[in-house]
Design an enzyme around this catalytic site. Sequence first.
Site, PDB file in Angstrom:
ATOM      1  N   GLU A  24       0.869  -1.187   0.000  1.00 18.72           N
ATOM      2  CA  GLU A  24       0.000   0.000   0.000  1.00 18.72           C
ATOM      3  C   GLU A  24       0.897   1.225   0.000  1.00 18.72           C
ATOM      4  O   GLU A  24       1.748   1.386   0.882  1.00 18.72           O
ATOM      5  CB  GLU A  24      -0.906   0.004   1.238  1.00 18.72           C
TER       6      GLU A  24
ATOM      7  N   SER B  33     -17.171  11.112 -13.154  1.00 15.58           N
ATOM      8  CA  SER B  33     -15.970  10.294 -13.323  1.00 15.58           C
ATOM      9  C   SER B  33     -14.696  11.104 -13.541  1.00 15.58           C
ATOM     10  O   SER B  33     -13.597  10.564 -13.534  1.00 15.58           O
ATOM     11  CB  SER B  33     -16.154   9.338 -14.498  1.00 15.58           C
TER      12      SER B  33
ATOM     13  N   THR C 291     -11.615  10.752 -11.262  1.00 15.20           N
ATOM     14  CA  THR C 291     -10.975   9.443 -11.427  1.00 15.20           C
ATOM     15  C   THR C 291     -10.150   9.405 -12.704  1.00 15.20           C
ATOM     16  O   THR C 291      -9.009   8.931 -12.719  1.00 15.20           O
ATOM     17  CB  THR C 291     -12.043   8.320 -11.447  1.00 15.20           C
ATOM     18  N   GLN C 292     -10.721   9.942 -13.781  1.00  8.30           N
ATOM     19  CA  GLN C 292      -9.961   9.958 -15.043  1.00  8.30           C
ATOM     20  C   GLN C 292      -8.636  10.689 -14.861  1.00  8.30           C
ATOM     21  O   GLN C 292      -7.579  10.239 -15.308  1.00  8.30           O
ATOM     22  CB  GLN C 292     -10.756  10.695 -16.123  1.00  8.30           C
TER      23      GLN C 292
ATOM     24  N   CYS D 241      -4.261   0.451  30.031  1.00  8.51           N
ATOM     25  CA  CYS D 241      -2.970   1.121  30.154  1.00  8.51           C
ATOM     26  C   CYS D 241      -3.063   2.337  31.081  1.00  8.51           C
ATOM     27  O   CYS D 241      -3.078   2.190  32.295  1.00  8.51           O
ATOM     28  CB  CYS D 241      -2.443   1.478  28.770  1.00  8.51           C
TER      29      CYS D 241
ATOM     30  N   LEU E 172      -5.633   1.859  33.639  1.00 14.50           N
ATOM     31  CA  LEU E 172      -5.255   1.118  34.859  1.00 14.50           C
ATOM     32  C   LEU E 172      -4.567   2.072  35.832  1.00 14.50           C
ATOM     33  O   LEU E 172      -4.854   2.085  37.033  1.00 14.50           O
ATOM     34  CB  LEU E 172      -4.315  -0.048  34.520  1.00 14.50           C
ATOM     35  N   GLN E 173      -3.680   2.899  35.305  1.00 12.19           N
ATOM     36  CA  GLN E 173      -2.932   3.806  36.187  1.00 12.19           C
ATOM     37  C   GLN E 173      -3.883   4.772  36.903  1.00 12.19           C
ATOM     38  O   GLN E 173      -3.742   5.023  38.101  1.00 12.19           O
ATOM     39  CB  GLN E 173      -1.877   4.548  35.360  1.00 12.19           C
TER      40      GLN E 173
ATOM     41  N   HIS F  62      -2.621  -3.429  26.163  1.00 14.50           N
ATOM     42  CA  HIS F  62      -3.638  -2.978  25.199  1.00 14.50           C
ATOM     43  C   HIS F  62      -4.252  -4.200  24.517  1.00 14.50           C
ATOM     44  O   HIS F  62      -3.945  -4.489  23.360  1.00 14.50           O
ATOM     45  CB  HIS F  62      -2.992  -2.067  24.144  1.00 14.50           C
TER      46      HIS F  62
ATOM     47  N   GLU G 161      -6.965  -4.578  23.189  1.00 12.56           N
ATOM     48  CA  GLU G 161      -7.742  -4.226  21.997  1.00 12.56           C
ATOM     49  C   GLU G 161      -6.950  -4.466  20.711  1.00 12.56           C
ATOM     50  O   GLU G 161      -7.527  -4.685  19.649  1.00 12.56           O
ATOM     51  CB  GLU G 161      -8.218  -2.757  22.074  1.00 12.56           C
TER      52      GLU G 161
HETATM   53  N1  GLN Z   1       1.291   7.527  29.796  1.00 10.11           N
HETATM   54  C1  GLN Z   1       1.288   6.224  30.395  1.00 10.11           C
HETATM   55  C2  GLN Z   1       2.662   5.590  30.367  1.00 10.11           C
HETATM   56  O1  GLN Z   1       3.485   5.966  29.582  1.00 10.11           O
HETATM   57  C3  GLN Z   1       0.276   5.309  29.720  1.00 10.11           C
HETATM   58  C4  GLN Z   1       0.588   5.027  28.299  1.00 10.11           C
HETATM   59  C5  GLN Z   1      -0.576   4.475  27.531  1.00 10.11           C
HETATM   60  O2  GLN Z   1      -1.719   4.584  27.944  1.00 10.11           O
HETATM   61  N2  GLN Z   1      -0.311   3.899  26.364  1.00 10.11           N
HETATM   62  O3  GLN Z   1       2.912   4.681  31.099  1.00 10.11           O
END
Ligand code: GLN
Length: 534
Positions: free
Chosen positions: A141, A189, A192-193, A376, A379-380, A504, A506
């Site tokens: 890509e 078009s 695109t052309q 991340c 959590l903190q 992370h 996700e």
């Molecule tokens: N800022 C925080 C750290 O560096 C969390 C980073 C984040 O959320 N990706 O630890």
Amino acid sequence: MERKYVVVTGGVLSGLGKGIAMASIGNLLSSTYKVVPIKCDGYLNVDPGTMNPIEHGEVFVLDDGGEVDMDFGHYERFLGTPCKFEWNLTMGKVFEGVINKERKGDYLGKNVQMIPHVSNWIKDYIFAVGEKNRADVVMIEIGGTIGDIENELYLEAVRSLAREVGRKNILFIHLTYVPIPFGVDEQKSKPTQQSVNLLRQKGIQPDMVIARCSEMLDKSIKDKIASFGNLNSEEVMTGLDVDDIYKIPLVFEKQGMSQLLARKLDIPVKPDLEEWGRLIKNRENADKEITIAIAGKYTRLEDSYASIIEALHHCSSHYSTKINIKWIETSEDKNNSLQGVDGVIVPGGFGSRGTEGKINVIKKCRENKIPFLGLCFGLQMAVIEFARNICEKQGANSTEIDNLCQYPVIDILEEQKSITDKGGTMRLGAHPAILQEGSLVSELYGLTEVSERHRHRYEVNPRFHEMLKENGLILSGMSPDRKLVEFIELPREKHPFFVATQAHPELKSSLFKPAPLFKGFVEAALRRNCCNNI
Ligand code: GLN
């Protein structure tokens, strides 16, 4: 089989979804072949890790710790293959490579030039990635839009690559846009052309044009694009606007994409879209509905949280549930309402702006038993909230936010203290964690050892582990040396779902296999929604 190459370029506008188009074509090929995607970006940053997510979208992190363009999220999710850092080429990497070569004396006696030396370096790199990864098909890509100065050298590289591999081994796909201007009400078009012409001026004749449009292209428009672009009519396809990007492989397949790929590349192509299609239908026929709040500070550009939205999307298919997202901008209001919200995600983040708002949202979730998932930074923030309000340490904070705080419950990682360079230096990539048996987290994963991807510099300060545990926080996942907190949770009898991770998860979620923590979170939100509606 000789190695095949598929090159995707874009024209007319940026943001037309080249990454998704390439991932969708890769999806059709990947049930038969080993597909290796390469993304070529024009910027001079060595990687996107140093860019602001508001400008550039989410920084995607790979198992090997590479910080790459967010299109790799689409590649991984559509191809089902973990990608590698070396598959993301940037002009920063290219020039670094060429200059290193020059200093070593590899060009001794030569005048080192953009063409052929830089373009050949790119071409050799593409060949090397294909070879090293034993790819059947290498997909390339090229970022940006045709005509951008930044991407010229990539175009020259693939033009010359095509000469070497032979026309039956390479396919050029050009993605463009067909507008329907207001008041004219007719597919147009011309852009695109012009875009195809621009590509041909670079010496590249596309084999296929995919024109993004809000409706299927009329036959007459297809014919027009084909005739000006030196193509057959069936080589012009519609990149239809859809409400769900996972429909794109199906949209292409319906128009005969795999037959066209097979004919052009001279290989059999047998896509397998049954389960994929079933999961899409599942989401479309959703019979339940929940609202999830995402409390962050980059909420103005949804691309900043692309993988979180994806992970929710996967759960949406899995549970046949419509998931509404409510954005909460924590830097604007500290006292956000969670009215009508069935669950809250506090995502990753950096710096102090918006943190008090996040801590407040987490407090509300804890006190009102609203399902909470912290990722991340999330959590903190949850640890700070717990330290302040349960352990009664009002001066608790992260040294990222307040270097001189009284209780630095979140502190910079030991290994990070001496690092001054910003690029590629966080704790990055896949790291294992050992989960506490019987914890909610280990139950959700169905495992006691897991590996998730990371991107952070700060951690829960080991000095406070005991204090947190004594006050009832479960440190349910630790690094194998037990020094780093990877997962936390509140006891199930105290809260229906209060889970956070330093990782992370996700990033590894997919349509076939949604991230386990997201599944648990969505299940909890569904339970809450169901109770609220009784
Ligand atoms: N800022 C925080 C750290 O560096 C969390 C980073 C984040 O959320 N990706 O630890």
